[in-house]
Design an enzyme around this catalytic site. Structure first.
Site, mmCIF file in Angstrom:
data_model
loop_
_atom_site.group_PDB
_atom_site.id
_atom_site.type_symbol
_atom_site.label_atom_id
_atom_site.label_comp_id
_atom_site.label_asym_id
_atom_site.label_seq_id
_atom_site.Cartn_x
_atom_site.Cartn_y
_atom_site.Cartn_z
ATOM 1 N N ASP A 12 12.378 0.447 -21.772
ATOM 2 C CA ASP A 12 13.364 -0.409 -22.429
ATOM 3 C C ASP A 12 14.799 -0.167 -21.977
ATOM 4 O OD1 ASP A 12 13.602 2.088 -23.585
ATOM 5 O OD2 ASP A 12 13.845 1.350 -25.629
ATOM 6 N N GLU A 13 14.994 0.494 -20.848
ATOM 7 C CA GLU A 13 16.368 0.685 -20.382
ATOM 8 C C GLU A 13 16.406 0.882 -18.875
ATOM 9 O OE1 GLU A 13 18.418 4.443 -21.202
ATOM 10 O OE2 GLU A 13 16.553 5.187 -22.109
ATOM 11 N N ASP A 59 20.245 -1.092 -22.552
ATOM 12 C CA ASP A 59 19.290 -0.399 -23.419
ATOM 13 C C ASP A 59 18.868 -1.355 -24.531
ATOM 14 O OD1 ASP A 59 17.749 1.490 -24.638
ATOM 15 O OD2 ASP A 59 19.372 2.852 -25.149
#
Length: 391
Positions: free
Chosen positions: A114-115, A18
């Protein structure tokens, strides 16, 4: 905590990565003057209806968080740096990051820009320890993007996600099977997947505040009070999660559209029309991308910024406006409380390239009608011909 690969024999090795305060971190990376400053991404100070997309850790110290109105963030931190979103830039960096993920594992499940989850089972032997494996991906991200990420490594997705959350920012936490109980039992119940404000309040009414409290309740007790969700709670408080990391999702996780209204809407005809317009937008984009979906998700944000999402999965693939709209409208009527809404969104996920065949003639008729409307709109303009629900 160094951990040899032998400690994890017989278990899956799942990594959750993350990125830390992703949008704000990119802004701080690209503008040295913003480093160490409270950065709020989502709109300028004077934005009347803007919402915080993300903020730097310096800004979080003032109580600012995602989905907070910009106006409220200004009151909490008037000296903060308020920046409009630059989605094209963030998406470009996201592509870099996800390429790094795929260089570490062939089985990557993106969760958002973003993860992602990575199934590292069988890859452990490339590293001296699980800690070395986690540090390797953190270093690759730092070297290539000059950004930091938090990493959790555990036997399943649920635990890996919890682990990455515990050491933010720039953290690494490894959980072996032997460490799961010690880790879980001290956590607050709100940290469990699927425990929102309402479930938390109900659990508190039974004196349940920690995972240890929850684990003291049997499955029959939980099922009687929470229905099917009771089984979910029973499993999670024991660290059980059988979901596999699903590869093949490197393209869009979902296709969707949402609308923040200039004025809140509450009348059912207005809501119905808004959902129909959103469904038409999503259907158009799906057909242009030649994909079908099986799951419709409805997002609704009330005037006080409380946000709810509801989803329904259908047996057959679809990409027609009517199915999307009717499913979203059903979700709204059945599962969303009345109120004034500042935002509505419709998303379709579970995407694939093929449509499962239906035995019903009306489905084929609907497909032909949709195809005809698309051809007309492509020839004369996207919205020249509209369905009745949009007029």
């Amino acid at each position: 905590m160094p951990t040899s690969q032998q400690e994890n024999v017989g278990a899956r090795t799942i990594m959750h990565v993350d990125m830390d305060a992703f949008f704000a971190a990119i802004e701080q990376r690209d503008n040295p003057k913003l480093r160490g400053r409270p950065v709020i991404v989502g709109g300028r100070k004077e934005s009347a209806r803007g919402v915080v997309a993300t903020c730097s850790y310096e800004a979080r110290r003032y109580g600012i968080h995602s989905a907070m109105p910009i106006a409220q963030a200004v009151r909490l931190c008037p000296h903060g740096e308020f920046i409009p979103t630059r989605m094209e830039l963030y998406q470009a960096v996201s592509r870099e990051v996800h390429m790094i993920f795929r260089s570490f594992s062939p089985v990557v499940e993106p969760v958002s820009v973003d993860e992602a989850f990575l199934d590292m089972s069988g890859c452990e032997h490339f590293y001296g320890s699980l800690e070395a494996m986690g540090m390797a991906i953190k270093k690759a991200i730092s070297d290539q993007t000059h950004l930091t990420a938090s990493v959790g490594i555990a036997p399943n997705k649920f635990l890996a996600k919890l682990a990455s959350d515990q050491r933010k920012p720039d953290g690494l936490l490894i959980l072996t099977r032997q460490e799961v109980d010690e880790f879980l039992l001290s956590l607050n119940i709100r940290q469990l997947w699927g425990v929102g404000e309402k479930t938390e309040t109900k659990l508190h009414s039974y004196g349940i505040r920690t995972v240890a409290d929850l684990r003291s309740k049997g499955i029959d007790w939980l099922s009687a009070r929470f229905g099917q969700h009771g089984l979910h709670l029973y499993q999670l408080c024991r660290g059980v999660d059988h979901r596999a990391v699903e590869a093949g999702k490197d393209d869009a996780q979902s296709i969707g559209h949402e609308n923040t209204f200039s004025q809140d809407i509450s009348a059912l005809p207005d809501i119905r029309k808004a959902l129909a317009e959103l469904a038409a937008n999503v259907g158009w984009r799906m057909r242009r991308s030649a994909v079908y979906g099986k799951t419709v998700t409805l997002k609704a944000r009330y005037k006080d910024f409380t946000t709810v999402t509801r989803a329904k999965t259908l047996p057959n693939g679809f990409n027609d406006d009517r199915t999307i709209f009717e499913t979203a409208w059903e979700l709204f009527q059945r599962e969303v409380d009345d109120g004034a809404f500042r935002l509505l969104g419709v998303y379709v996920s579970n995407l694939g390239q093929a449509q499962q065949l239906s035995l019903f003639a009306e489905t084929e008729t609907e497909d032909r009608l949709t195809e005809t409307l698309d051809k007309l709109n492509l020839k004369y303009g996207k919205a020249v011909v509209k369905r009745g629900i949009l007029t």
